[in-house]
Structure formats: structure tokens, C-alpha cells
Write a protein that holds these residues in place. Structure first.
Motif, PDB file in Angstrom:
ATOM      1  N   GLN A 606       0.883  -1.255   0.130  1.00  0.00           N
ATOM      2  CA  GLN A 606      -0.236  -0.042   0.016  1.00  0.00           C
ATOM      3  C   GLN A 606       0.917   1.275   0.036  1.00  0.00           C
ATOM      4  N   GLU A 607       2.042   1.239   0.791  1.00  0.00           N
ATOM      5  CA  GLU A 607       2.671   2.576   0.796  1.00  0.00           C
ATOM      6  C   GLU A 607       3.319   2.732  -0.442  1.00  0.00           C
ATOM      7  N   GLN A 608       3.908   1.497  -0.917  1.00  0.00           N
ATOM      8  CA  GLN A 608       4.489   1.608  -2.312  1.00  0.00           C
ATOM      9  C   GLN A 608       3.459   2.108  -3.396  1.00  0.00           C
ATOM     10  N   ASP A 609       2.312   1.756  -3.530  1.00  0.00           N
ATOM     11  CA  ASP A 609       1.478   2.075  -4.396  1.00  0.00           C
ATOM     12  C   ASP A 609       1.219   3.708  -4.087  1.00  0.00           C
ATOM     13  N   ARG A 610       1.344   4.175  -2.987  1.00  0.00           N
ATOM     14  CA  ARG A 610       0.736   5.435  -2.619  1.00  0.00           C
ATOM     15  C   ARG A 610       1.914   6.308  -3.063  1.00  0.00           C
ATOM     16  N   ARG A 611       3.037   6.063  -2.938  1.00  0.00           N
ATOM     17  CA  ARG A 611       4.105   6.842  -3.459  1.00  0.00           C
ATOM     18  C   ARG A 611       4.165   6.848  -5.030  1.00  0.00           C
ATOM     19  N   ARG A 612       4.130   5.599  -5.792  1.00  0.00           N
ATOM     20  CA  ARG A 612       3.848   5.812  -7.015  1.00  0.00           C
ATOM     21  C   ARG A 612       2.860   6.654  -7.612  1.00  0.00           C
ATOM     22  N   ILE A 613       2.011   6.572  -6.971  1.00  0.00           N
ATOM     23  CA  ILE A 613       0.642   7.310  -7.327  1.00  0.00           C
ATOM     24  C   ILE A 613       0.951   9.061  -7.001  1.00  0.00           C
ATOM     25  N   PRO A 619       2.942  15.902 -10.766  1.00  0.00           N
ATOM     26  CA  PRO A 619       3.120  17.020 -12.385  1.00  0.00           C
ATOM     27  C   PRO A 619       2.134  16.668 -12.978  1.00  0.00           C
ATOM     28  N   ILE A 620       1.238  15.659 -13.143  1.00  0.00           N
ATOM     29  CA  ILE A 620       0.155  15.715 -14.203  1.00  0.00           C
ATOM     30  C   ILE A 620      -1.199  16.075 -14.089  1.00  0.00           C
ATOM     31  N   LEU A 621      -1.357  16.019 -12.401  1.00  0.00           N
ATOM     32  CA  LEU A 621      -2.941  16.678 -12.401  1.00  0.00           C
ATOM     33  C   LEU A 621      -3.186  17.843 -12.607  1.00  0.00           C
ATOM     34  N   PRO A 622      -2.264  18.959 -12.326  1.00  0.00           N
ATOM     35  CA  PRO A 622      -2.680  20.216 -12.886  1.00  0.00           C
ATOM     36  C   PRO A 622      -2.952  20.426 -14.505  1.00  0.00           C
ATOM     37  N   PHE A 645      -3.033  11.291  -2.170  1.00  0.00           N
ATOM     38  CA  PHE A 645      -1.492  11.566  -2.271  1.00  0.00           C
ATOM     39  C   PHE A 645      -0.972  11.593  -0.837  1.00  0.00           C
ATOM     40  N   ASP A 646       0.707  11.140  -0.986  1.00  0.00           N
ATOM     41  CA  ASP A 646       1.298  11.327   0.327  1.00  0.00           C
ATOM     42  C   ASP A 646       1.876  13.037  -0.001  1.00  0.00           C
ATOM     43  N   LEU A 647       0.904  13.677   0.704  1.00  0.00           N
ATOM     44  CA  LEU A 647       1.141  15.223   0.549  1.00  0.00           C
ATOM     45  C   LEU A 647       2.507  15.724   1.051  1.00  0.00           C
ATOM     46  N   GLU A 648       3.119  15.058   1.915  1.00  0.00           N
ATOM     47  CA  GLU A 648       4.531  15.360   2.305  1.00  0.00           C
ATOM     48  C   GLU A 648       5.530  15.535   1.085  1.00  0.00           C
ATOM     49  N   MET A 649       5.263  14.994   0.250  1.00  0.00           N
ATOM     50  CA  MET A 649       6.150  14.836  -0.892  1.00  0.00           C
ATOM     51  C   MET A 649       6.218  16.068  -1.748  1.00  0.00           C
ATOM     52  N   TYR A 650       5.239  17.151  -1.397  1.00  0.00           N
ATOM     53  CA  TYR A 650       5.377  18.349  -1.801  1.00  0.00           C
ATOM     54  C   TYR A 650       6.489  19.131  -1.282  1.00  0.00           C
ATOM     55  N   ASN A 651       6.884  18.698  -0.087  1.00  0.00           N
ATOM     56  CA  ASN A 651       8.252  19.545   0.472  1.00  0.00           C
ATOM     57  C   ASN A 651       9.392  18.702   0.212  1.00  0.00           C
ATOM     58  N   SER A 652       9.283  17.598  -0.498  1.00  0.00           N
ATOM     59  CA  SER A 652      10.454  16.732  -0.586  1.00  0.00           C
ATOM     60  C   SER A 652      11.578  17.529  -1.653  1.00  0.00           C
ATOM     61  N   ALA A 653      11.138  18.141  -2.535  1.00  0.00           N
ATOM     62  CA  ALA A 653      11.936  18.646  -3.592  1.00  0.00           C
ATOM     63  C   ALA A 653      11.302  20.168  -3.988  1.00  0.00           C
ATOM     64  N   PRO A 654      12.333  20.992  -4.180  1.00  0.00           N
ATOM     65  CA  PRO A 654      11.825  22.331  -4.439  1.00  0.00           C
ATOM     66  C   PRO A 654      11.125  22.606  -5.904  1.00  0.00           C
ATOM     67  N   ARG A 694      -1.164  19.917   9.475  1.00  0.00           N
ATOM     68  CA  ARG A 694      -0.150  18.850   9.546  1.00  0.00           C
ATOM     69  C   ARG A 694       0.890  18.875   8.563  1.00  0.00           C
ATOM     70  N   TYR A 695       0.631  19.901   7.520  1.00  0.00           N
ATOM     71  CA  TYR A 695       1.590  19.994   6.429  1.00  0.00           C
ATOM     72  C   TYR A 695       2.252  21.330   6.601  1.00  0.00           C
ATOM     73  N   THR A 696       3.526  21.384   6.211  1.00  0.00           N
ATOM     74  CA  THR A 696       4.143  22.868   6.256  1.00  0.00           C
ATOM     75  C   THR A 696       3.849  23.536   5.193  1.00  0.00           C
ATOM     76  N   PHE A 697       3.309  23.194   4.304  1.00  0.00           N
ATOM     77  CA  PHE A 697       2.982  24.050   3.128  1.00  0.00           C
ATOM     78  C   PHE A 697       1.400  24.513   3.192  1.00  0.00           C
ATOM     79  N   SER A 698       0.836  24.354   4.574  1.00  0.00           N
ATOM     80  CA  SER A 698      -0.559  24.592   4.687  1.00  0.00           C
ATOM     81  C   SER A 698      -0.703  26.322   4.691  1.00  0.00           C
TER      82      SER A 698
END
Length: 1266
Positions: A606-613, A619-622, A645-654, A694-698
Motif C-alpha cells: 500500500q505504501e509503495q502504491d501510494r508513493r507511485r501515485i 506533475p500530471i494533475l494540474p 497522495f502522500d502530501l508531504e512529498m510536496y516539500n521533498s523537492a523544490p 499537519r503539512y508545512t505548506f498549509s
């Protein structure tokens, strides 16, 4: 010297002590009783000379063997039996030959000599089961039984120990085995050596039956719990090991196995269920072992024959000396062995299987069919023919699902073998229609196996299934049973892959691209576009890799020429369902069996699928939102993607932060474009998630949505003054309404108290109602904004410590808003009226006394509804919820989908009102408006009303019972006022019957409530008449009250009878209604059927004849519950209705009323005709009629005059009474009625259930009461 007499396989009708014709194998008898030979005897008697007989004696024996014994020529031959075998010339050779002289290894035991056969069997000793082989210190029957029951002993050791005992003394060893079988049946009797030597099998079984005086009806094979599995497994293992240990020696001694099978055959024909069940299981397992041995012997015979032919083809001088003679002797011995085994198999098949496969006990029938499937697969040369396959075909129509399940599994084993397909062609063509109809079997487990069977037929046969036949299976992917849906998904996937393989020969498309195109076409054609989650879940087990191919799906959507317009929506829906399935790893609503705890492996996947999603869609959703921003349905689906989504990934890379900005920009643009509620709610939900702390980008999300809402509020404020003054034009009204609508939707996800919109919305509502300029969209949005303001204010008051002035101001606002909503309840605009009622239910509950228990300061906010508001809400309930006016209009227009939407709205409104009653906002007496519609609207609201009745009993049992009585009194008074007919009184009685069932089965717990109900009812029936009324107008209410009498205890009945006499005039005691109530109190049985009471009321004195008792039958109910009708009625005309013809005696047929039972044909055995199946008269298996013979209920046989006459002593009479208590047919409730007419599946609703598009009753009640 006298010759030794050996009896061989014979099926001999014997007379049991009950006078019935029984079939029993007696292989150990050394004499033919002339009274037994009635012309129907199948006898094969052989006299075998022993090695020391003289030639003269041998010639005499040959002469005797040449005598012709009458045979029953009409019986079919399963194994193509030859004439009676000649005396075995190799008997002594096999006993003394070395192991090298035979391909079958023989133990070097010289003690196995032919012994004289004696007349069999024992008498049951009344003494407890003790060791009967005192002279033999080997294993005892109790030792074997304990080893089998415990399951802890090595069965090979147990069998070897018994074999050692048997070799030392055959009589004693066989006696131990017989006593073990008797003890396994649950009988405490013991076969003594004297009884064993002097009695026949039938006499022994009859004596055992009379001595079977157990205290419990249970026996080892029916003991509930894990002991049953252990004992059954141990018993089967014992039979298997016994045959395997004897396969090279004792199986051919013409004594052990014939004697054992003879006893089991006799026991299998007993009327005692324990004997019949246990012996049939053992006989079938022994038969399976014999089939294994027969297959091995056949292979050895073929191998030896080839070696003989090869040796014979050599030139004489090249042959080994004596080799041909040795091979010929081996062939002869193997042929005799094969004949010996075939003889035992034939006797067991005819003596046990042919009768017991149609036994009335389903466990016995299932055992027979399970073992038959093994025989067909192990020994196809002898069994895989029409003569044996017919039993599987007939059993497909069995009434019991375990039997049908074993039959289908047996067929699966056959269709898995490629070499069997040719032999199954005739069977497939004959029974394919029945197998197709069984996909709708009422037992989901059977339906699952049938779908798997049809998949094997589709894959294994050349012609497979036609497209119209596959159409019966495709809709099952939407079934609510997950196992059935997954099986149908496997079938559909196999079909799709076949189409893809054929298409790839014509073009070069990738497999996954072709898969999605075909799947989209199927989804569109199935016409169930709201059930994509169920289709994905059905295919997830077999097509998980394809459904996880996010790249192919998004490539299709982003290409301009990838898909047609009507295909894009279904692909987006399927893609979102696949994302949800992968991210949550749970089945959709309705397919979950409780809360599933994921294993570590599943959680990792499940975690692997969520990261892949997340990685793929960030980048595709917008881009997808930008492309489909104008399509409300598509964009509302795409907006759900970030929730997985694993929304924390928005902060993983600029570089991913820019995609967040693009996403926020697209969401704000979609809000500006759309006014549809579904789109706005999806945006509000996503905004609430992104703004979570919960998210730093809130903070970035807060800023974006605050700017959006500030613009909307400013737009509304611009037009507010014009709206209040009445100078706004239509464009201004539309702009203000759309802005306020967007704000109202976001108010459900964000705190709107800082926007200070409550006063503006309240003023707007008042001015609009005063001017009667009622714009629905504007007023509904204003109501929502004001209500959300009050709800968030209460949340803030609970989470903080507000000032006293703020609390008083908030209470004034609540009071003002409730008055405005009360005014809206009388408006003609449906949307405004419904929204006001729903918001009132929520706010009254939120500001009730029960919600203020946490702090004294919050007691200031408690707001109770006024009497006028209570009346208005009760009037709304009667006028707009319990009303058929809208449904009639929708029926006339044929708008099924709109009808479902209206019904769902009514259910939500009724649930809101019921919450007010349950949580004490409204008195329990307010529930009378709900209870009195329980019967009339049971189809639409029965689950909600039933739960409300149940919850009201927890609040106050006595007051709840009085409320039930009050609701009936109100209905009765309305009937008198409107001068309705007696038919209306019957409807009220039907309602009373439903409400009476809600009191449960614990009569002691409901004593006080029921007494209070009856007391109030009696007072109402005999109240003093008012001016202008006739004397005692309500006395007919006693008929309604009598429906609750069967729940009363006897002491309460007496008290109520006295109370009624004190309340009513003496002359009223003779009135019909009062007499009916008195009879209901006089009844001793609390469960007396209502039909019988009605017969008493009508004076029906017809009685059944004592000479011809009619078998009882279980109460039948209409197919499907009322609640399921609510969910499934709108699907009646869908494309998934089956038009398959259902044969007679099918499990899916609705039982028809019982017709008069025909008398039984003379000569039929009790055990044969008590079953659920009847063998057709014709032996032409597949050319016979397609339906089974009708089943007639059987009367219990009367005891013969010799048993019931006055000469029988008291002990024998007690034995016969005990025998009757053990005979299975005394369970009259299990008698099956005669079925003359039956419906086809096309005349009924499908058995499987499609998931509902609205709230199920469970989800509504969860929200209601949790």
C-alpha cells in the motif's frame, strides 16, 4: 471331507424387524434362506476347493458352480460384470509364493490361511463398551476409537497394530473392527463373540437399533465444534490407511473387506441417522481406497501385458527360460485381483452409493458426491461415463447448498483435465443451462464455484460459451458479495484477454492500452456508471497490474486523439477508483466483512502504491485539471486525487512546490467557473485537506483560499444593499446568489464566523419573505451560511471560554434563526422548505440539553423548540415525508433516478427528526407520527423506524410501549372519524403485529411495558363516550390489542383479564371483539400462530384426519427482505435480469403452496424416498426428461402388527418406542412438500444484490445513532 463354502458378493433384500424391505449385503453367510429369495435376488455363489480336497469333491463342486441362480437382469452393469467367477486357482499360490513372483509386494506372513466363514454378526450387549477380545491381548475397539477421536496418534501405527491382532485371530480382529464402527456411530452397545457367531447382519443391525437408547440425539459425526472436524478427519484417515496397508494381501483374502463392506452396506440402509451417516462415510472412503488400488492393479496389468507381448514376440531361442509362464501367471493373478476389487466396488456402488446419494440427510448426499468426483478423476476408464456423470447432473438440482457445492467442485476437477473434455461433451451440452442458472444461486459460495466452473469450461472446451451465455456472468462483477464479484471478475478478465490476443494480430497496440479500451467499452455498455469502484474491486485480484498502469491511463487522457469524448469520463472514473483501491487497500462499501487489519506485506504494498501515485500525479494533475476544467463531472472526480497522495512529498523537492502552486491556482479557477454543488464541495474538501496544520505548506494554501473567499464575500456585499432595498435586477441577484453559494459551500470546511455574514443573511431572509420575492438559490445559500455560522460558533464556544455576553448573543441568534426556519416550513418552494427542515433538525440537536453536559456555562446556549415549532415539524413530517404525491408524479413521468433522489432526501429528513426524538429534544409522544406509518411505509423507511422503536425502548421501556399504544389509538380514531371500512381495521392490526414483534423474545424483560400497553388499550376501548357519540365506540380496539397478547406471561394474562372485566360492562363480555381478546389471553402458548387464532375466530372446526397426518413445514418468506426491495426495486428493468429457465427442484425456485400429499407407492424403502432427489425411471441417462421426479412428503411407517399387538411385552414396547425416537423421519418439520409448479429465474428478482447508489440503511443509522 466336507467342502468349504464361501459366499461372494450378493445384494439380498432382507426383512428388518420393522417389517420393511431392506437391502443388505451379507457376504459371510454360509446358507441361502429360501424365505429370502423372492425372485429379485442378485446372487453369485461360488464353492472353492481347498488344497486338500479330493478330485471327486472338486468335480462335485464344479457341478454345483454350474448351477444357474436367478438374476435380476434389469439392473444396469456399471463395470460390465462378467458371469460368476470360476474358483480362484491362484489362492494358495498367492498365500505361499515369494515376493518376486508377483508385481504386488506381499508381506512374508504365512499365517494368512483360508478359514471357514461363519454366519455373521452380533447382538448389542447392554453392558458398557469394554474389551471384547479378552482372549487376544491386541488393540481394542476403544483404543482405535480414542486414537481416531483425538487425532494425535499416528494412524499407520494404529492400523498396523490392529492388523497384527487380525493376523493372530481373524474372528477376534474382525470383531474389534466391527465394535469400533459401532462405537463410531455413537452406539454404546457391543457385539459379543456369541452374537457375532450366531446372528446375521440384519439381525445384528436390528438389535443395535433397538438398543440405541442414547440420551442425546448427537453422535460423533454431528458433534458441534472442532471435535467434529478432528473425528471426521481421523475416521477418513483410518479408512485410507487401512486400505493402503492391505492393498497387497488382505484385500484379496475374500473375508476382511467383503465382511466389512457387508456390514457397512447394511448399516447404511438403517433408519437410524447415526448408523446411516457413519457407515456411508466409511463405505465411501473405503471405496475410494479400492479405486486407488484398482488403478494401480490396472497399470501393473498393462505393464505386465506389454512385457509378455514383448517376450512373446521374440524368437523361441531368445526367450528366457520360463519367462512366458511366469508373466502369464502374473497376468492371471492380476486379472483375478482386478476382478475381485471390481466385484467389491460394484457391490459398494450399488449397495451404498446408488441409495445414499439421494438420502434425505444432506451431509450423506454431499459425502457421496464428493467421493464420486474423486472416483471419476482417479479411474476415468471405469467411472467417467454417462452412467456415473448422470448423478452429478441430477445433484446439480439438489435443494441443499452443501450438496450442490460438492457437485460443482467435483465437476471442476473433471474440467481441469484436458483429456476428459471429450468425454464431457454430452454432459456439458445437457447440463450447461443448469450451470448457467446456478450463477444466481441463493448460496454465494455455490455461485462462486459455478462461475469458476464456467471459466474452466470456457478455457477448456473448443466451443466455450456463447456471448449470450457469458452475458449471464458479466453483471456479477457488480454483485455485493465480494467472492462472487471477484470470480466474475476473473471470468471477465479471461474474456478480455482473449479479445486482446485476437486484436493484437491486427494492430500493434500495447496490451494495457487495448485492455483499457475494451474495459471502457464494457463499462459503458453495462450501464452502471455509478459503480466503477465495484468493477475495479472485482478485477483487482486478476488485473491489478493493468489497473495500476497510471502512465497509460493519463497518456490516454492527455492525448487529443486518444479517446472519444464519451470514453474519457468512464476512464477518469475507473482511474480514480483504482487510485482509491491502491491507496486505501480496502473494498468499497457493501463488500467489506468487518474491519480488515492489513498484514505487514499488504501495508508495504500500500505504501509503495501510494508513493507511485503521488510521484506520477503531482506533475500530471494540474494538466488534467486544466484540460477538463469546464466539465463538471470529470473535474469533480479529478479533484479527489490529492486526497490519496502522500502530501508531504510536496516539500521533498523544490521543483515540486511549483506543482503545488499550479494545483492551488487550478482549484481557484475551477471555483470561479462552476456553480455546481458537486464541484464546489470537491474543491472545499480538497481545500480543507491542504490547509491542515499537519503539512508545512498549509500556510500557502491558507493564503490562496483566503484571497479566493475574500473576493467572493466582497462580491456579495456589493449587491447586499440593493437586495435589501429591492432595487437589484436579475443579474445582480444572480451574481449575489452564485457568490453566496460558493461561500456557503466553503463554510462547511472553514470557520466563517470571522466573515460576519450571519446578520446580513438573516436580514436578507426576512426581507425576501416579507416581499415574497423568493429566489430559491439565494435563500438556500443564505440559510446555509447562517446555519454554518451558528454551528461553528458552538464549536468555538466548546473549545474556548467565551464571555457571558457572547453566549447570550449567540442564543438570541439561534432563536431568531429558528423562527425564520419555522416560517420557511410553510413556503411552497420545495428547496427552501426542505433545507429549512434539515437545518432545524441539526441545530436543535446541536443546541439541545444533552449537548451541554460538559460545562455549566454552555447551559446558557440550550434552546428547546417551542410548541408551535413542534407542530410545524410534525406537520412537515406528515405532509412531505409520509406522502405519495411526489412519487405519483415521478411514476407518471417515469423518472426512476429522480425518484431515488427524492426518496433519499426523505430518508435523511426522517432520520433527522428521529434523532430529535431519541436524544430528548422532542418527547417520545412525538414518535407516534412515526410509529403509525411503520407498516404502510415499511418498504421505504422500515429500517429507520425499526431502529427508532428499538432506541426508544432503551430510553424508557414503559413510555415507549405507551407511545406504541397511542399511535394505534390515533389510527383507530382516524378510522372512526373518516368512517373507513373493516379493511382499515385489518391494516391497523397488521401494524400492531409488526410493532408487537419489536418487543423481542425476553418476555420477563418486557412484562411492565406490555402490561402498561394493555392497560392503556383497555381503558381506551371502554372509555366513557363523549356527547353525541354512541355507547363504547372504541370496543373494536380490543381486536388490535389482542395482537400483543402472545407476548404476555401467564400471570399477567390473568391480571389483565380481571382488569378488563372491571373496566367493561357485563354485557360487553359477549361482544365479538371482547371475546377475541379473551381468547388471546386464555391461550397458554406464547407463540400460538396468528392463523390458528383466526380460525378460532371464524369458527373453523375443520380438522386434519388422524389417519393421514400432514407433515409440518417450515414457514416460508417472500424472496428478499423489504429493505432489499428498497435498494433493488429500481433495478428491476436493468439489463442484468436473467431469462434462464430453472429446472425443477432448483435451489433458486420459490416454494409453492403445499398440495395434498399423495400416498406412497408400496414397496419403496423408507430411506430411498426420504431424500431430496429421486432417480429418474429411465436408464437412458441424457435422453431422459430434463426435470427431476417430484418429491412427495412421506408419512411415517406404522409399526407392524407383530410389534404393536397386545402380545408385545413392556420391554419390547419400550424398545420400539426408542426405535421410533431414533428414526430420522420423526422430524416432520424437515419433510419437503410436493412441488408441482415452479417459477423460472426470469420471473423473479436476481438473487445477487447490486450496490445501492444512495445511503444504505446501515450508513444512515450509523450517522443517526453514533
Amino acid at each position: 471331507m466336507t467342502p468349504q463354502i464361501l459366499a461372494v458378493t450378493m445384494a439380498l433384500p432382507l426383512k428388518s424387524q420393522s417389517g420393511e424391505s431392506k437391502q443388505c449385503l451379507d457376504l459371510r453367510s454360509n446358507r441361502l434362506n429360501p424365505t429370502h429369495n423372492n425372485g429379485n435376488t442378485v446372487v453369485d455363489v461360488r464353492f472353492k476347493p481347498t488344497p486338500y480336497l479330493s478330485m471327486a469333491t472338486t468335480n462335485a463342486l464344479d457341478y454345483i458352480n454350474s448351477l444357474q441362480i436367478p438374476r435380476l437382469a434389469a439392473l444396469p452393469s456399471l463395470f460390465h460384470l462378467k458371469p460368476p467367477k470360476r474358483p480362484r486357482r491362484k489362492a494358495t499360490l498367492r498365500a505361499t509364493s515369494s515376493p518376486s513372483s508377483s508385481p504386488i509386494p506381499t508381506p512374508p506372513d504365512t499365517s494368512l490361511q483360508q478359514q471357514h466363514s461363519r454366519g455373521t454378526r452380533k447382538q448389542a450387549s447392554p453392558t458398557p463398551a469394554t474389551r471384547v477380545n479378552q482372549g487376544n491381548q491386541g488393540i481394542s475397539a476403544e483404543d482405535i476409537y480414542d486414537a481416531v477421536r483425538s487425532g494425535k496418534s499416528a494412524m499407520v501405527t494404529v492400523v498396523d497394530e490392529w492388523l497384527d491382532s487380525y493376523k493372530r485371530s481373524r474372528e477376534a480382529g474382525l470383531l474389534v473392527l466391527i465394535n469400533f464402527i459401532v462405537q463410531s456411530c455413537g452406539c454404546k452397545g457391543v457385539v459379543s463373540r456369541e452374537m457375532f457367531d450366531s446372528m446375521q447382519n440384519a439381525e445384528i443391525i436390528g438389535t443395535l437399533t433397538k438398543e440405541f437408547n442414547e440420551d442425546s440425539v448427537n453422535y460423533p459425526l454431528c458433534t458441534p465444534g472442532p471435535q467434529l472436524k478432528r473425528f471426521k478427519a481421523g475416521l477418513c484417515e483410518f479408512a485410507r490407511v487401512l486400505v493402503r496397508s492391505c492393498r497387497n494381501s488382505l484385500i484379496y483374502d475374500e473375508r476382511l473387506f467383503p465382511s466389512l463392506l457387508a456390514l457397512l452396506t447394511g448399516l447404511s440402509d438403517s433408519q437410524v441417522r447415526a448408523f446411516r451417516h457413519t457407515s456411508t462415510l466409511l463405505a465411501m472412503k473405503l471405496m475410494t481406497g479400492l479405486v486407488e488400488v484398482a488403478v494401480v492393479v490396472s497399470v501393473q496389468l498393462q505393464t505386465t501385458q506389454r512385457r509378455y507381448d514383448m517376450e512373446n514376440s521374440k524368437r523361441p531361442h531368445d526367450r528366457a527360460p520360463g519367462r512366458l509362464e511366469e508373466l502369464q501367471a502374473t497376468i492371471s493373478e492380476l486379472q483375478e485381483n482386478r476382478e475381485e476389487i471390481s466385484s467389491m466396488m460394484n457391490a459398494t456402488f450399488r449397495g451404498v452409493f446408488v441409495h445414499r446419494y439421494r438420502d434425505r440427510l444432506p451431509e450423506i448426499r454431499a459425502t457421496c458426491i464428493e467421493e464420486l468426483g474423486m472416483w471419476l478423476k482417479m479411474d476415468p476408464e471405469d467411472f467417467l461415463n454417462d452412467g456415473c456423470l448422470k448423478y452429478l447432473g441430477w445433484t446439480l438440482h439438489d435443494k441443499q447448498s452443501p450438496v450442490r457445492l460438492q457437485c460443482v467442485r467435483a465437476l471442476q476437477g473433471l474440467y481441469q483435465e484436458k483429456e476428459f473434455i471429450g468425454r464431457l461433451e454430452l454432459f456439458t451440452s445437457r447440463f450447461k443451462e443448469r450451470m448457467l442458472s446456478m450463477v444466481l444461486d441463493k448460496d454465494p459460495d455455490v455461485a462462486v464455484e459455478v462461475v469458476n466452473l464456467l471459466l474452466l469450461i470456457q478455457q477448456g472446451t473448443e466451443e466455450g460459451l456463447r456471448e449470450d451465455e457469458c452475458g449471464h456472468i458479466y453483471p456479477l462483477v457488480y454483485a455485493s458479495h465480494r467472492g462472487l464479484a471477484s470470480a466474475a471478475g476473473g471470468f471477465l478478465y479471461n474474456k478480455l484477454k482473449g479479445v486482446i490476443a485476437s486484436d493484437n494480430e491486427e494492430n500493434d497496440k500495447s496490451d494495457n492500452a487495448a485492455f483499457f479500451q475494451i474495459l471502457i467499452s464494457f463499462y459503458i455498455q453495462s450501464e452502471f456508471h455509478e459503480h466503477g469502484a465495484y468493477l475495479v474491486d472485482s478485477l483487482w485480484g486478476v488485473a491489478g497490474s493493468e489497473l495500476r498502469d497510471w502512465e497509460t491511463m493519463t497518456a490516454f487522457l492527455l492525448q487529443d486523439d486518444g479517446l472519444m469524448y464519451e470514453e474519457e469520463g468512464p476512464l477518469i472514473e475507473l482511474m480514480m477508483c483504482a487510485i482509491r483501491q491502491a491507496a486505501h487497500a480496502t473494498a468499497p462499501v457493501g463488500r467489506t466483512q468487518g474491519k480488515k487489519i492489513l498484514s505487514m506485506k499488504d501495508r508495504k504494498v500500500q505504501e509503495q502504491d501510494r508513493r507511485r501515485i503521488t510521484t506520477h500525479f503531482i506533475p500530471i494533475l494540474p494538466q488534467l485539471l486544466a484540460k477538463y476544467s469546464a466539465d463538471a463531472r470529470k473535474v469533480s472526480l479529478l479533484l479527489k486525487a490529492p486526497l490519496y497522495f502522500d502530501l508531504e512529498m510536496y516539500n521533498s523537492a523544490p521543483k515540486l512546490e511549483k506543482h503545488l502552486d499550479l494545483l492551488l491556482c487550478e482549484i481557484c479557477g475551477i471555483v470561479a467557473k462552476h456553480t455546481e454543488v458537486t464541484v464546489l464541495e470537491a474543491c472545499a474538501h480538497l481545500a480543507s485537506t491542504l490547509c491542515s496544520d499537519r503539512y508545512t505548506f498549509s500556510s500557502r494554501a491558507h493564503l490562496a483560499f483566503s484571497q479566493l473567499l475574500d473576493g467572493l464575500i466582497e462580491c456579495f456585499s456589493t449587491y447586499l444593499n440593493d437586495l435589501l432595498q429591492g432595487t437589484a435586477d436579475d443579474d445582480d441577484v444572480y451574481s449575489a446568489a452564485t457568490a453566496l453559494k460558493r461561500v456557503a459551500v466553503f463554510s462547511s470546511a472553514r470557520d466563517p464566523t470571522g466573515w460576519k455574514l450571519f446578520d446580513s443573511c438573516l436580514e436578507l431572509l426576512k426581507s425576501r419573505m416579507e416581499s415574497r420575492e423568493l429566489n430559491e438559490e439565494l435563500m438556500v445559500s443564505a440559510l446555509k451560511c447562517a446555519a454554518f455560522h451558528l454551528m461553528w460558533a458552538k464549536v468555538n464556544a466548546v473549545n474556548s471560554t467565551p464571555a457571558e455576553a457572547d453566549l447570550k448573543r449567540l442564543k438570541r441568534e439561534v432563536r431568531s434563526f429558528c423562527r425564520v426556519c419555522q416560517t420557511c416550513l410553510s413556503l411552497n418552494q420545495t428547496e427552501i422548505r426542505d433545507q429549512a427542515f434539515e437545518l432545524l433538525c441539526d441545530l436543535l440537536l446541536l443546541y439541545s440539553a444533552s449537548s451541554a453536559h460538559s460545562g455549566t456555562a454552555l447551559q446558557t446556549l440550550v434552546h428547546l423548540p417551542s410548541d408551535s415549532l413542534r407542530s410545524e415539524m410534525a406537520a412537515f413530517l406528515l405532509d412531505y415525508i409520509f406522502s405519495d404525491s411526489e412519487d405519483t408524479e415521478l411514476n407518471a413521468e417515469g423518472e426512476e433516478e429522480m425518484k431515488i433522489t427524492v426518496l433519499q432526501k426523505k430518508r435523511n429528513q426522517l432520520a433527522g427528526y428521529c434523532k430529535l426524538v431519541i436524544y430528548g429534544v422532542l418527547d417520545l409522544t412525538a414518535a407516534t407520527d412515526i410509529f403509525k406509518h411503520y407498516s404502510k411505509y415499511f418498504k421505504d423507511f422500515g429500517d429507520i423506524i425499526k431502529e427508532t422503536v428499538s432506541k426508544s425502548k432503551l430510553i424508557s421501556p414503559v413510555q415507549s410501549a405507551k407511545t406504541v399504544c397511542l399511535s394505534l389509538q390515533q389510527l383507530f380514531s382516524e378510522m372512526l372519524t373518516e368512517d373507513h371500512s373493516r379493511q382499515d381495521l385489518g391494516e391497523i392490526r397488521e401494524l400492531a403485529k409488526r410493532l408487537a414483534m419489536s418487543f423481542g423474545v425476553d418476555l420477563h424483560r418486557v412484562r411492565k411495558p406490555l402490561v402498561a400497553l394493555h392497560t392503556d388499550g383497555i381503558r381506551f376501548a371502554f372509555r366513557d363516550p363523549q356527547e353525541g357519540e354512541e355507547q363504547h365506540p372504541n370496543v373494536a380496539f380490543m381486536e388490535i390489542l389482542s395482537e400483543f397478547s402472545f407476548k404476555l406471561l401467564q400471570q399477567d394474562r390473568t391480571q389483565l383479564a380481571e382488569f378488563m372485566k372491571s373496566e367493561c360492562p357485563s354485557a360487553a363480555l359477549s361482544w365479538p371483539s371482547v371475546r377475541m381478546y379473551q381468547r388471546s389471553l386464555d391461550s397458554r402458548s406464547s407463540s400460538k400462530p396468528r392463523e390458528r387464532r383466526q380460525q378460532e375466530e371464524e369458527g373453523d372446526d375443520a380438522a386434519s384426519s388422524h389417519d393421514t397426518p400432514v407433515a409440518k413445514r417450515k414457514r416460508t418468506t417472500a424472496q428478499g427482505s423489504m429493505s432489499s426491495t428498497v435498494r433493488g426495486s429500481w433495478l428491476d428493468n436493468s439489463s442484468i435480469q436473467s431469462s434462464l429457465h430453472t429446472p425443477a427442484l432448483t435451489s433458486t425456485v420459490q416454494r409453492q403452496p403445499v398440495k395434498q400429499m399423495a400416498s406412497r407407492k408400496p414397496g419403496a424403502t423408507e430411506s430411498d424416498i426420504g431424500s431430496g432427489l429421486t432417480e429418474p425411471e429411465s436408464e437412458d441417462e441424457f435422453s431422459s426428461r430434463s426435470h427431476m421426479r417430484k418429491v412427495k412428503p412421506i408419512k411415517r411407517r406404522q409399526l407392524s402388527s407383530s410389534q404393536t399387538g397386545p402380545s408385545v411385552d413392556q420391554q419390547d414396547l419400550n424398545s420400539h418406542l426408542t426405535l421410533l425416537s431414533l428414526i430420522e423421519d420423526d422430524d416432520e418439520e424437515r419433510e419437503e412438500p410436493e412441488i408441482d409448479d415452479y417459477e423460472s429465474d426470469s420471473e423473479r428478482e436476481s438473487v445477487y444484490t447490486l450496490p445501492s447508489t444512495r445511503h444504505t440503511s446501515a450508513s444512515v443509522l450509523d450517522e443517526l445513532f453514533e
